[in-house]
Design a protein around this motif. Sequence first.
Motif, PDB file in Angstrom:
ATOM      1  N   GLU A 166       0.859  -1.188   0.000  1.00  0.00           N
ATOM      2  CA  GLU A 166       0.000   0.000   0.000  1.00  0.00           C
ATOM      3  C   GLU A 166       0.894   1.237   0.000  1.00  0.00           C
ATOM      4  O   GLU A 166       1.807   1.360   0.818  1.00  0.00           O
ATOM      5  N   ARG A 167       0.643   2.123  -0.951  1.00  0.00           N
ATOM      6  CA  ARG A 167       1.466   3.332  -1.102  1.00  0.00           C
ATOM      7  C   ARG A 167       2.939   2.999  -1.337  1.00  0.00           C
ATOM      8  O   ARG A 167       3.828   3.723  -0.901  1.00  0.00           O
ATOM      9  N   ASN A 208      -3.476  -1.741   7.674  1.00  0.00           N
ATOM     10  CA  ASN A 208      -4.796  -2.240   7.281  1.00  0.00           C
ATOM     11  C   ASN A 208      -4.669  -3.758   7.177  1.00  0.00           C
ATOM     12  O   ASN A 208      -4.202  -4.285   6.181  1.00  0.00           O
ATOM     13  N   LYS A 289      -4.186  -0.080  14.049  1.00  0.00           N
ATOM     14  CA  LYS A 289      -4.987   0.980  13.443  1.00  0.00           C
ATOM     15  C   LYS A 289      -6.430   0.618  13.766  1.00  0.00           C
ATOM     16  O   LYS A 289      -7.006  -0.281  13.150  1.00  0.00           O
ATOM     17  N   ARG A 326      -2.316   3.742  16.939  1.00  0.00           N
ATOM     18  CA  ARG A 326      -2.241   4.954  16.102  1.00  0.00           C
ATOM     19  C   ARG A 326      -3.366   5.938  16.442  1.00  0.00           C
ATOM     20  O   ARG A 326      -4.490   5.528  16.745  1.00  0.00           O
ATOM     21  N   LYS A 367       0.748  10.863  13.460  1.00  0.00           N
ATOM     22  CA  LYS A 367       1.327  11.437  12.241  1.00  0.00           C
ATOM     23  C   LYS A 367       1.792  12.857  12.529  1.00  0.00           C
ATOM     24  O   LYS A 367       1.193  13.545  13.357  1.00  0.00           O
ATOM     25  N   ASP A 372      -2.814  14.440   6.902  1.00  0.00           N
ATOM     26  CA  ASP A 372      -2.294  13.178   6.389  1.00  0.00           C
ATOM     27  C   ASP A 372      -1.081  13.381   5.478  1.00  0.00           C
ATOM     28  O   ASP A 372      -1.220  13.289   4.261  1.00  0.00           O
ATOM     29  N   GLU A 400       3.913   9.165  -0.694  1.00  0.00           N
ATOM     30  CA  GLU A 400       2.528   9.118  -1.162  1.00  0.00           C
ATOM     31  C   GLU A 400       2.056  10.465  -1.739  1.00  0.00           C
ATOM     32  O   GLU A 400       1.550  10.524  -2.855  1.00  0.00           O
TER      33      GLU A 400
HETATM   34  C1  GCU Z   1      -3.443   7.442   4.263  1.00  0.00           C
HETATM   35  C2  GCU Z   1      -3.163   6.488   3.143  1.00  0.00           C
HETATM   36  C3  GCU Z   1      -3.712   5.124   3.392  1.00  0.00           C
HETATM   37  C4  GCU Z   1      -3.269   4.630   4.766  1.00  0.00           C
HETATM   38  C5  GCU Z   1      -3.622   5.650   5.825  1.00  0.00           C
HETATM   39  C6  GCU Z   1      -3.045   5.305   7.177  1.00  0.00           C
HETATM   40  O1  GCU Z   1      -4.792   7.773   4.301  1.00  0.00           O
HETATM   41  O2  GCU Z   1      -3.678   7.009   1.951  1.00  0.00           O
HETATM   42  O3  GCU Z   1      -3.266   4.274   2.397  1.00  0.00           O
HETATM   43  O4  GCU Z   1      -3.858   3.416   5.062  1.00  0.00           O
HETATM   44  O5  GCU Z   1      -3.077   6.886   5.490  1.00  0.00           O
HETATM   45  O6  GCU Z   1      -2.066   5.932   7.554  1.00  0.00           O
HETATM   46  O7  GCU Z   1      -3.562   4.445   7.863  1.00  0.00           O
END
Ligand code: GCU
Length: 686
Positions: A166-167, A208, A289, A326, A367, A372, A400
């Motif tokens: 992801e990313r 995720n 998360k 998180r 973060k 974001d 990203e």
């Molecule tokens: C951003 C990102 C997602 C990621 C999310 C996170 O929104 O686009 O891909 O899952 O951050 O940090 O959980």
Amino acid sequence: MFEVRRMNNEYELCWLEYRRLPDWEIACHREWFKSAVPFAQPWEVETALTELKTFARDALGTKMLVENTIQNQRTIILGKIDKLSELFDVPKLEREGSFFLAHRKLSGKDTLVIGAIDTAGLVYGTFEVIKRARLGESFEKMNVVQTPAMPLRMINHWDNLDGSVERGYSGRSIFFEKDRVILNRRTRDYARLLASVGINGVVINNVNVRGKAVQLIDDEKYLKALSKLAEVFGNYGIKLYLSVNFASPMYLGKFETADPLDDRIKKWWKDQARKLYSFIPDFGGFLVKADSEFNPGPHYFGRTHADGANMLAEALEPFGGVVIWRTFVYNCLQDWRDYNTDRAKAAYENFKPLDGQFRDNVILQTKFGPMDFQVREPVSPLFGALERTNQILELQITQEYTGQQIHLCYLGPFWKEILDFDTFARGRGSFVKRIVDGTVFNRKYCGMAGVSNVGRDPNWTGHDLAQANLYTFARLAWNPDELVEKIVDDWITLTFGKDEEVKATIKHMLMNSHRAYEKYTTPFGLGWMVNPNHHYGPNPEGYEYSKWGTYHRANHEAIAVDRSSKGTGFTLQYHSPWREIFDSIETCPEDLLLFFHRVRYDHKLRSGKTLLQSMYDLHFEGVEQVEEFLKAWQRLEGKIDPVKYKRVLERLTVQLEHAKEWRDVVNTYFYRKTGISDERGRKIYP
Ligand code: GCU
């Protein structure tokens, strides 16, 4: 001239390619690397010795012998300080990973001592010695003591079990493919890369946690593979962590609930922890998360984040594990017509009331900014707000929103600004770096986590120069007071060699690239003008009418959200004097003006120019800078490895095209909103 030598066919080794040094440097160092005398148990020095031998062989063309006594005129000694203290005075070292390097005369012989309290420290000390040798430092007067500033120096991978990332912009996952765990030579080389810059924790799977990934903590096939992986990393002082799904008891235990206050659920997690630690004795802990972007969490069961995190923490506590929870929690189903909800306020609103309610082995990971990972955001007010909670600062190494490793965007200077931000939580000097190193609020577990930019590409990071982001992240976690200029110098020399023109050119490009990217995309803290979902390329209204809470609400007169005390009140989450400084359009730092204020296009900035004209100017300037980067790079042809040269050239060429696209789309957007032309008559598409 450079020497072109690929370490193997598959991949290179970034800043750890031990290319043969020039003869005169070999002459300086070779004697030192002919013998090593360990003062520790064999297994405690094995990793360090292997590294020293590799360096001696590849860079100096010599074979290093491991001996029991000091025989050579020059020798490297490495050992635990309790043993070394029988030979000479040793500095006091306390924290995990600390080490010292010292030149000592022993029985008339010159020795370079690497001393540490643990094996990780010996590994770090060894990499430091090798680095200094490669940078051309003499060992004669060596006297170095280093202690990592942050207890937790973590890399977070957003890798999925099917091998996608992801990313991720650097190829497929180095950890997974087709629902299996990958373990090969590259795994060890990754551990070497990370240990060489002091990283001590890696979360290998995506926050995720979906599909098969839920089974990582349970299925014995996975646990066996992970135990091997953990061993490889453990040899380098790096602990393995896993992201977990909060609803795991429902997926794996077949319960109808995952309520953290339900005794059956508590027991299930405790049993699960015991099982996990029976396979991976030095397992680090969980990253969670929860109640965030459709991931389950305690809110589903009417419980708080503290209830959820504490329940997991209790399960891990007997084994020394931690829960990293998180704070990226917000309403991702907002109605764009709702002007009362402000996503920027969400993390603070969710977690500030829980301060003091978390167990000692829970750490909240936040973060850097309230939204974001935009190219510029203010520092999240949560850092200054949680006085009785452990905190980790989350940065995004993967680009990203900052050009996806197609654009050159070196984040070091920006990260440094974040770390140096003074929250004023306990008066002047309450810097973010002092909060996440644990000193301001006297916390035990704190640190930094970086979302990885690594994948299976031969150069690991897609863009060769994006390696500098990984390198810098780790160096700042080790020592946030270090100058970014120094980190950059080291990285360039270790990666590209010592040619002065090469060094100066790459440094100039890196140090100016984040500002350039900011200029041609969304300056003044505006953010979010990207294409939805994949987040690459310009789309000024891409997020305007969506559910994600990221609106600028531009009309023909003004743009951006009023987050002052007269607007959403976000500024009130900061301590004085920031709350007043950010609150007033007159005193707000201009590079954050559109984060905090709704501003008219004809508003005069401190330069005397209007916001609109500055917007146009910056977009033209940003593109001109990329043109300049490209030309500068072209002057290096023949001076660096042609493979790297070509790869970077290709990316810079695409970057220039895409920077122009950004410039023209955004300028046209503002022109169409206002009908006001550029004062300097440059081309803006009507
Ligand atoms: C951003 C990102 C997602 C990621 C999310 C996170 O929104 O686009 O891909 O899952 O951050 O940090 O959980």
